[in-house]
Design an enzyme around this catalytic site. Structure first.
Site, PDB file in Angstrom:
ATOM      1  N   SER A   1       7.202  39.726  47.876  1.00  9.89           N
ATOM      2  CA  SER A   1       6.932  40.799  48.191  1.00  9.89           C
ATOM      3  C   SER A   1       7.069  41.825  48.441  1.00  9.89           C
ATOM      4  O   SER A   1       7.505  43.460  49.127  1.00  9.89           O
ATOM      5  CB  SER A   1       5.502  40.840  49.368  1.00  9.89           C
ATOM      6  OG  SER A   1       4.531  40.177  48.122  1.00  9.89           O
TER       7      SER A   1
ATOM      8  N   ASP B   1       5.842  47.255  51.647  1.00  6.72           N
ATOM      9  CA  ASP B   1       5.905  47.991  50.615  1.00  6.72           C
ATOM     10  C   ASP B   1       6.311  49.281  51.057  1.00  6.72           C
ATOM     11  O   ASP B   1       7.541  49.760  50.414  1.00  6.72           O
ATOM     12  CB  ASP B   1       5.006  48.231  49.463  1.00  6.72           C
ATOM     13  CG  ASP B   1       4.769  46.883  49.154  1.00  6.72           C
ATOM     14  OD1 ASP B   1       4.723  46.362  48.613  1.00  6.72           O
ATOM     15  OD2 ASP B   1       3.244  47.266  48.487  1.00  6.72           O
TER      16      ASP B   1
ATOM     17  N   GLU C   1       0.789  44.020  53.409  1.00  3.90           N
ATOM     18  CA  GLU C   1       1.833  44.203  52.410  1.00  3.90           C
ATOM     19  C   GLU C   1       1.303  45.468  51.587  1.00  3.90           C
ATOM     20  O   GLU C   1       2.854  45.697  51.605  1.00  3.90           O
ATOM     21  CB  GLU C   1       0.553  44.050  51.019  1.00  3.90           C
ATOM     22  CG  GLU C   1       0.952  43.772  49.652  1.00  3.90           C
ATOM     23  CD  GLU C   1       2.245  42.278  49.616  1.00  3.90           C
ATOM     24  OE1 GLU C   1       3.027  42.152  50.285  1.00  3.90           O
ATOM     25  OE2 GLU C   1       1.194  40.699  49.288  1.00  3.90           O
TER      26      GLU C   1
END
Length: 629
Positions: free
Chosen positions: A549, A285, A281
């Site tokens: 995400s 990002d 994750e």
């Protein structure tokens, strides 16, 4: 600014009177409660807590946050942290009073966050139970172990007027990475990245493809790369910075070799041995936001995920530093977690939703843009933690699927990033042909429908409810920027949450019907793994990845470009996005997120539609020319 919360508690609202909508649901029944193993926490056990303090003038803070986003004399006249503290935060005397009382109660006072909204303390379980009137229990619920407070938390009267909430007492119900699944129709094996990455097709998209689809290239054409801007990432998992640099190099994105800075919050965390625990994750990002704004610096705020204080503390640190101009987060948990905690048979506290909001409001006042993924569980956010299908057991319970949204995207001071599916065509081994002719709201309902109609059905339980998060908050009121917007809805009727551990469904809580709450998402972009992206984690390249995400950090990166163009911060994007409407976004009129369909105007599947970055940037520049100082 109508950001204040619905102050009534939700746990004891009127009982639901209609069957729950959605696949795989079951009605409430009079069965035995979920199996819980519990034991008292020893009174001498150490407990670390964060005491969250209330804004001094909350209504004035809300009004100010609206004013700085409204064209006029105060437009974009953001405050520094020191100015925010002086006007809206607890005073030095307030801080001294709280510290004195906590010390008398047996606590050792640690860090006072510079924004004056949080104080970290350590003490014992005995001191905590005596101070706040709760009983700390160590529980195993649904195969997870942790500590939860039982009983009603009561703040000592001498500081009750100053304390918003208490974090750190719950280590059982915690946020998760919001990326749920890779592509359903592809067999993807991570492998070492080659010398160069080629995008341009579904499943292999790169930041440059996002730029092509969503109007970023005209911004690049004016020479903007995000130079001078700082991107912030809030995360609960550490990562290897080399992965980001390798990704940018392989994708042909020139960047500085020292652009990433990490900030440990609450001690930070080590890189986990399993990237599925959240490292991936963080990789997404950083790679996506930094790939879209290659000239920007990146500041990654890394907190552990041990208690319900760590996540909020990461934002307190981000706001207190006030270095990041634009921030995104791809972690969250169901809003419903703050209303009740299934399986533990205890009420939860919405006070921490208020604590989140206070720090988000500070960030808006300081001009820090904030983006949050709306989740990958469609209109039924709870299915991520408790599926709607399967044989219920104590270790693997089955829940119904009430309409619900994710936190912190539910907060009105955040831009909620939703998802779409870009056009694609796939020939499946079964003989079915999958086609998406034009960009549509993302859920895997189209996979279910098309394969079923062609006689090669894929089981519903393997697809439901994967899709972009959207719906209506049951807690936060409809904000000013959504008032009068066609398509804004209220909460659904007849919604409640049940959990079945093998003895029949047990109702956990009811949700309010017809509540005029904050609607999600705000803006969207491609998120379906079937039309997804490439990224690198632990040196391995993975294709056909997706989820909201990706979208939140992409919006984050685009905002860094706007910061350079403006020569200053953008602040909360929602006001201008809703004001521009179809001029700042492209309406999406197809697809669904299982519960809501893409229709003309605003909808809870894609919000206003997909981003048109150049149009929004142009509007920001026009406003600066008119009202800038």
């Amino acid at each position: 600014m109508a950001f204040r919360t619905m102050r009534r508690r939700l746990l004891f609202t009127t009982a639901a009177t209609a069957a729950i909508m959605g696949a795989g649901v079951c009605g409430a029944g009079a069965a035995t409660p979920a199996a819980v193993q519990a034991q008292d926490v020893a009174i001498g056990d150490p407990v670390a807590q964060t005491i969250y303090l209330s804004l001094r003038k909350p209504d004035e803070a809300e009004a100010f946050a609206r004013k700085v986003q409204t064209p006029g004399a105060n437009y974009h006249q953001f405050l520094s942290r020191a100015e925010f503290v002086k006007r809206f935060a607890p005073t030095d005397a307030d801080i001294a009073r709280v510290k004195s009382v906590l010390t008398q109660l047996g606590y050792t006072v640690g860090l006072v966050f510079p924004n004056h909204l949080a104080i970290q303390v350590t003490g014992t379980a005995g001191a905590t139970q005596a101070a706040f009137g709760v009983k700390l229990k160590r529980m195993t619920v649904d195969g997870r172990s942790g500590v939860v407070p039982t009983g009603t938390l009561t703040v000592p009267a001498s500081i009750r007027d100053l304390v918003r909430g208490v974090g750190g007492l719950n280590s059982l119900h915690l946020p998760r990475p919001l990326k749920v699944k890779a592509a359903a129709l592809q067999t993807v094996t991570p492998h070492a990245a080659g010398a160069a990455l080629t995008g341009g097709q579904p499943g292999y998209y790169l930041p440059k493809d996002f730029a092509d689809h969503y109007g970023v290239n005209p911004i690049y054409a004016n020479g903007y790369t995000g130079k001078g801007a700082t991107i912030g990432i809030v995360t609960l998992a550490n990562f290897d910075q080399a992965d980001a640099y390798d990704f940018w190099q392989s994708a042909g994105i020139p960047t500085a070799k020292d652009r990433i800075t990490t900030v440990d919050v609450d001690g930070g965390t080590e890189i986990a041995p399993d990237p599925n625990l959240g490292e991936g994750e963080t990789d997404i990002d950083v790679e996506e936001s930094g790939g879209l704004a290659p000239g920007a610096k990146i500041r990654v705020y890394i907190a552990p995920n041990n208690t319900n204080a760590n996540f909020i503390d990461a934002f307190e640190a981000t706001a207190s530093e006030n270095i990041a101009d634009t921030v995104s987060v791809s972690w969250g948990q169901p809003e419903l977690d703050y209303f009740a905690q299934p399986g533990a048979n205890i009420p939860a506290s919405t006070d921490l939703l208020d604590a989140f909001h206070d720090v988000f409001l500070e960030m808006a006042i300081q001009g820090q843009s904030l983006y949050a993924a709306t989740g990958d569980s469609g209109a039924f956010d709870t299915v991520r933690g408790c599926p709607a299908f399967g044989t219920p057991t104590a270790q693997d319970p089955v829940c119904n699927a009430p309409y619900s949204v994710d936190s912190p995207a539910n907060d009105p001071a955040i831009t909620g990033a939703g998802g779409t599916t870009l056009p694609l065509s796939l020939n499946l081994r079964s003989g079915a042909k999958l086609t998406v002719a034009s960009e549509q709201a993302w859920s895997w309902n189209y996979i279910y429908q098309q394969t079923r109609d062609q006689g090669h059905p894929i089981a519903l339980e393997s697809l439901f409810a994967t899709g972009d998060g959207g719906g209506v908050s049951s807690y936060f009121k409809k904000p000013y920027y959504q008032k009068g917007v066609r398509g804004i809805t209220v909460t659904q009727a007849g919604q409640y949450l049940t959990e079945d551990t093998g003895s029949g469904p047990v109702k956990q809580l009811d949700l309010p019907a017809g509540f005029a709450g904050r609607n999600l998402p705000d803006l969207s972009a491609n998120a379906d793994p079937e039309s997804g992206y490439q990224f690198i984690s632990e040196g391995q390249l993975t294709t056909f990845e997706g989820g909201t995400s990706f979208v939140a950090p992409q919006f984050n990166g685009v905002t860094a470009l706007a910061v350079e163009a403006l020569g200053g911060r953008v602040g909360l994007l929602n006001a201008i996005a809703y004001d521009l409407g179809p001029d700042g976004s492209t309406d999406i009129k197809g697809g669904d997120n299982w519960g809501y369909s893409g229709i003309a105007g605003y909808d809870n599947a894609t919000g206003l539609g997909v981003l048109n970055a150049s149009n929004i940037a142009n509007r920001l520049l026009q406003l600066k020319a008119t009202y800038g100082k």
